[in-house]
Design a protein around this motif. Structure first.
Motif, PDB file in Angstrom:
ATOM      1  N   UNK A  22      -1.127  -9.729  -4.096  1.00  0.00           N
ATOM      2  CA  UNK A  22      -2.469  -9.440  -3.556  1.00  0.00           C
ATOM      3  C   UNK A  22      -3.379 -10.654  -3.449  1.00  0.00           C
TER       4      UNK A  22
ATOM      5  N   UNK B 145      -8.511   1.255   1.922  1.00  0.00           N
ATOM      6  CA  UNK B 145      -7.293   0.586   2.376  1.00  0.00           C
ATOM      7  C   UNK B 145      -7.439  -0.928   2.237  1.00  0.00           C
TER       8      UNK B 145
ATOM      9  N   UNK C 110       0.813  -1.214   0.000  1.00  0.00           N
ATOM     10  CA  UNK C 110       0.000   0.000   0.000  1.00  0.00           C
ATOM     11  C   UNK C 110       0.845   1.261   0.000  1.00  0.00           C
ATOM     12  N   UNK C 111       2.019   1.165   0.613  1.00  0.00           N
ATOM     13  CA  UNK C 111       2.916   2.310   0.637  1.00  0.00           C
ATOM     14  C   UNK C 111       4.233   1.897  -0.023  1.00  0.00           C
TER      15      UNK C 111
ATOM     16  N   UNK D 190      -3.116   2.069  -6.995  1.00  0.00           N
ATOM     17  CA  UNK D 190      -3.499   1.153  -5.923  1.00  0.00           C
ATOM     18  C   UNK D 190      -2.510   1.312  -4.776  1.00  0.00           C
ATOM     19  N   UNK D 191      -2.364   2.511  -4.334  1.00  0.00           N
ATOM     20  CA  UNK D 191      -1.434   2.832  -3.257  1.00  0.00           C
ATOM     21  C   UNK D 191      -2.076   3.868  -2.362  1.00  0.00           C
ATOM     22  N   UNK D 192      -1.499   4.032  -1.219  1.00  0.00           N
ATOM     23  CA  UNK D 192      -1.985   5.086  -0.330  1.00  0.00           C
ATOM     24  C   UNK D 192      -1.136   6.337  -0.431  1.00  0.00           C
ATOM     25  N   UNK D 193       0.092   6.199  -0.955  1.00  0.00           N
ATOM     26  CA  UNK D 193       0.956   7.390  -1.043  1.00  0.00           C
ATOM     27  C   UNK D 193       1.097   7.898  -2.468  1.00  0.00           C
TER      28      UNK D 193
ATOM     29  N   UNK E 120      -9.807  -2.344   0.173  1.00  0.00           N
ATOM     30  CA  UNK E 120     -10.132  -2.628  -1.225  1.00  0.00           C
ATOM     31  C   UNK E 120      -8.874  -2.738  -2.087  1.00  0.00           C
ATOM     32  N   UNK E 121      -7.893  -1.897  -1.838  1.00  0.00           N
ATOM     33  CA  UNK E 121      -6.729  -1.949  -2.728  1.00  0.00           C
ATOM     34  C   UNK E 121      -5.731  -3.039  -2.356  1.00  0.00           C
ATOM     35  N   UNK E 122      -5.949  -3.738  -1.251  1.00  0.00           N
ATOM     36  CA  UNK E 122      -5.104  -4.921  -1.039  1.00  0.00           C
ATOM     37  C   UNK E 122      -5.747  -6.158  -1.662  1.00  0.00           C
TER      38      UNK E 122
END
Ligand SMILES: Nc1ncnc2c1ncn2[C@@H]1O[C@H](COP(=O)(O)OP(=O)(O)OP(=O)(O)O)[C@@H](O)[C@H]1O
Ligand SMILES: [Mg+2]
Lengths: 315, 377
Positions: A81, B215, A58-59, B374-377, B217-219
């Motif tokens: 994933x 958070x 995610x980061x 598909x990231x948080x940053x 959903x994108x994993x």
């Protein structure tokens, strides 16, 4: 690409995440064995969630490398994933959908066929005691029920690796124990679990753990190893005037920490001090009884973080 | 992006079903879908009337012939002006304008008939009379100055001249009851769809981010394009529903004609809905909170109301405003829906506008999919 070290589920080197000028995660080296329950133990803001977000893709890490289930991150995040499950710290399913609708949605997203979904949801509802709440909106569930729903959703597709970010923060001790029984069941079936917590009793249940503080790893290993390697001896002092005694002891450099527990004072003496028991007895009056005891994980935590850490690792 | 995870219609459908369920359960949003078209239609249909009627006017008739009286009657028949006073001299008339008693004065000189005749024989283009208007109210004076040319070319004001082609023009002009609503109702569809489509989609995605659903959903293996499609489709249905409400009510309440060619209407409306939805998606990749999404929507909504030709005629805008106007999907839709509803055009006649919206959708979708990480940053 085949995994290079099949026995490791997660391997990181110098993993770091910087937000502006602030290192939320700093030079983290981790080696997490497949099939184990691994804990991240640390106070608020120490970087547990940030680390998990990097390990789930995610980061993007600011520096360092991370390999999860043999996939290099962040490049191969997409392949990863399908094989991981992630239970976020904050409830991330849909409040205005029912338990059943949420689970059905997650099942569809992971590509389960209609019949497979039906069977899996029935199985999970049974396992996580959600049967009588199946038609209830998720927003109306109690904290513990939400947690069980989130775990059910995260394990829908039977992932090899499960990330749980403070899964029991809103759960009473009874339900917490129950929750951990489920984790051990999953672990028994071969799932690797990474769980973050700030509860000592949870950390003690982990096969191995890392103690994190300010984005850095302070110590890691199995609870046994950590206790054995602790650079302090633990004593319990009983008698009168424990508050004054505590203040006096805290002024001494060899004393890592003192904490009053009921009628006793728990004192951690650094092993830099030769013969700690003799030394401590000389510090207290004759009315006090000094008794060495078995260290707990909490002692390990205290001895490895905060002022104690700074003392042993001067700048 | 790797090819490990293929596009899956099933995942897009899963998102879609979830979105519809949430929408059906969100009473306020659902009420807004129905109430916005209804309230706006009432507002624009009844309250905001751009047709000026019964402007109080004065008359200064120095000719006082039967022809001048016919002209005055014709003017009154238009209902734009209503002659409430007769003056004997200019001073009186000016005083009445100044104190607001009348907003306009029609001045017919003593040689009115001679002027009319020379004009008729095309010996002169000199005016045959004069309107004196109160310029401090541009809407009223604008309405009157619109009248100024008209009655004088009205063949009925001039005996024995047959210009049948001009009659239609006049009839159209003299039919002010319907003019506004007929034009406004189709344009209103553009405004309402701009508002709801952009806002709903952008909010639908930003809400997931805000509430932390993203958070999780994108994993999952979901792909950006599946998420986008799943989010868009339910709102296409919402958009069509709104269009139906506006047209039906517009027809019942304001006698706006229903288009004969429903298929063309469907084609152009779908294009416009898709264009607005992609715009909403692009906004959602930028906005961090629902409030920001709303602000960005208003940023687009205002020019869509003012510049699309809905409120003010496109040709009357200065050139830079026209350029901006051409960029807005609403402009093209207003143009197309007026053509389809009022002029019975076929969608394929409208190459330029159809082409622009198609291009807009393609570019918008590409930008939104690329920008959605598909990231948080
Ligand atoms: N997106 C962000 N931008 C800036 N700073 C951030 C961001 N995310 C986290 N941080 C900072 O990084 C540090 C670590 O945050 P993180 O959420 O990883 O802590 P945590 O160990 O999970 O804490 P908690 O137990 O409270 O959940 C915190 O100081 C936080 O303020
Ligand atoms: Mg956290």
């Amino acid at each position: 690409m085949s995994p290079i070290q099949p026995e490791l589920a997660i391997e990181t080197q110098g993993l770091s995440k910087r937000f502006q000028n602030y290192f939320a995660v700093n030079q983290l080296d981790l080696q997490i064995q497949k099939g184990t329950i691994y804990g991240f133990l640390g106070p608020n803001g120490c970087g547990k969630s940030t680390t998990i977000r990097m390990l789930t893709g995610l980061l993007t890490p600011s520096a360092g490398s991370a390999k999860v289930l043999g996939y290099q991150l962040p490049e191969q995040a997409d392949e990863l994933r399908l094989k991981i499950g992630y239970m976020t710290q904050k409830f991330s399913l849909y409040d205005n959908l029912s338990v059943l609708e949420n689970l059905d949605f997650v099942g569809q997203i992971y590509g389960l066929t209609r019949s497979a979904r039906k069977a899996r949801i029935a199985e999970l509802a049974e396992l996580y005691h959600l049967n009588d709440k199946i038609k209830v909106r998720a927003g109306a569930l109690s904290g513990g029920q939400k947690q069980r729903l989130a775990l059910a959703a995260a394990t829908m597709h039977q992932p090899q690796l499960l990330f749980l970010d403070e899964p029991t923060s809103a759960v009473d001790p009874e339900n917490r124990r129950e929750f951990w029984e489920r984790l051990f069941d999953l672990s028994d079936q071969g799932t690797t679990i990474l769980v973050s917590t700030h509860y000592m009793d949870e950390a003690e249940r982990c096969h191995a753990l890392a103690i994190l503080e300010q984005g850095q790893k302070r110590a890691d290993g199995t609870p046994k190893q950590l206790i054995a390697q602790m650079h302090a001896a633990v004593f319990e002092v009983s008698g009168d005037n424990l508050r004054q005694l505590r203040n006096a002891l805290m002024a001494r450099e060899s004393v890592i920490s003192t904490a009053q527990i009921g009628e006793r004072l728990r004192v951690l003496v650094s092993l830099d001090q030769p013969q700690p028991e003799v030394w401590l007895k000389a510090q207290v009056s004759t009315e006090h009884q000094v008794e060495q005891t078995r260290p707990s994980l909490e002692d390990v935590f205290v001895a490895n973080t905060g002022a104690a850490y700074v003392q042993r690792h001067p700048l | 992006m790797s090819n490990a995870i293929r596009f899956s219609a099933a995942r897009a459908i899963a998102i879609m079903i979830k979105e519809l369920r949430q929408l059906a359960r969100d009473r306020i949003t659902f009420a807004m879908i129905v109430m916005i078209p209804f309230a706006q239609l009432m507002l624009f249909g009844y309250a905001i009337n751009t047709d000026v009627r019964h402007v109080p006017a004065g008359l200064l008739d120095f000719a006082a012939t039967s022809q001048s009286r016919t002209l005055v009657q014709d003017l009154e028949a238009s209902q734009v002006v209503q002659f409430i006073r007769r003056f004997d001299d200019l001073k009186q008339a000016e005083a009445a304008i100044t104190n607001g008693e009348v907003a306009a004065v029609l001045y017919l000189p003593a040689d009115f008939e001679r002027r009319l005749l020379t004009r008729e024989l095309q010996l002169s283009t000199a005016p045959i009379g004069q309107w004196i208007t109160d310029g401090s109210d541009p809407v009223l004076s604008g309405a009157v100055s619109g009248l100024r040319q008209m009655p004088l070319s009205d063949p009925r004001a001039v005996q024995g001249v047959d210009t049948s082609s001009a009659v239609f023009e006049i009839v159209n002009y003299f039919n002010p009851e319907k003019r506004s609503a007929v034009n406004i109702v189709p344009g209103l569809i553009a405004v309402i769809l701009t508002m709801t489509m952009i806002l709903f989609t952008s909010a639908a995605i930003v809400r997931e981010r805000e509430q932390g659903n993203m958070e999780f959903l994108i994993t999952t293996p979901i792909r950006p394009i599946e998420l986008m499609l799943g989010k868009i489709v339910p709102y296409i249905l919402v958009g069509l529903l709104q269009m139906g409400i506006i047209l039906t009510l517009g027809n019942r309440l304001f006698a706006v004609p229903l288009p004969v060619d429903l298929f063309s209407l469907l084609v152009i409306t779908l294009l416009f809905i898709l264009a607005s939805l992609t715009l909403g998606l692009v906004i959602s990749t930028q906005a961090q909170t629902q409030l920001q999404a709303m602000q960005m929507t208003i940023f687009i909504l205002l020019p869509s109301i003012l510049l699309s030709g809905f409120m003010f005629p496109f040709s009357a805008m200065p050139e830079p405003a026209q350029w901006i106007s051409e960029l807005l999907p609403a402009t093209h839709y207003v143009r197309m829906i007026r053509a389809v509803v009022l002029r019975e055009a076929h969608w394929s006649d409208l190459h330029f506008d159809v082409g622009y919206l198609l291009g807009f959708i393609a570019v918008g979708m590409t930008i939104a999919t690329l920008r959605f990480k598909k990231r948080l940053d």
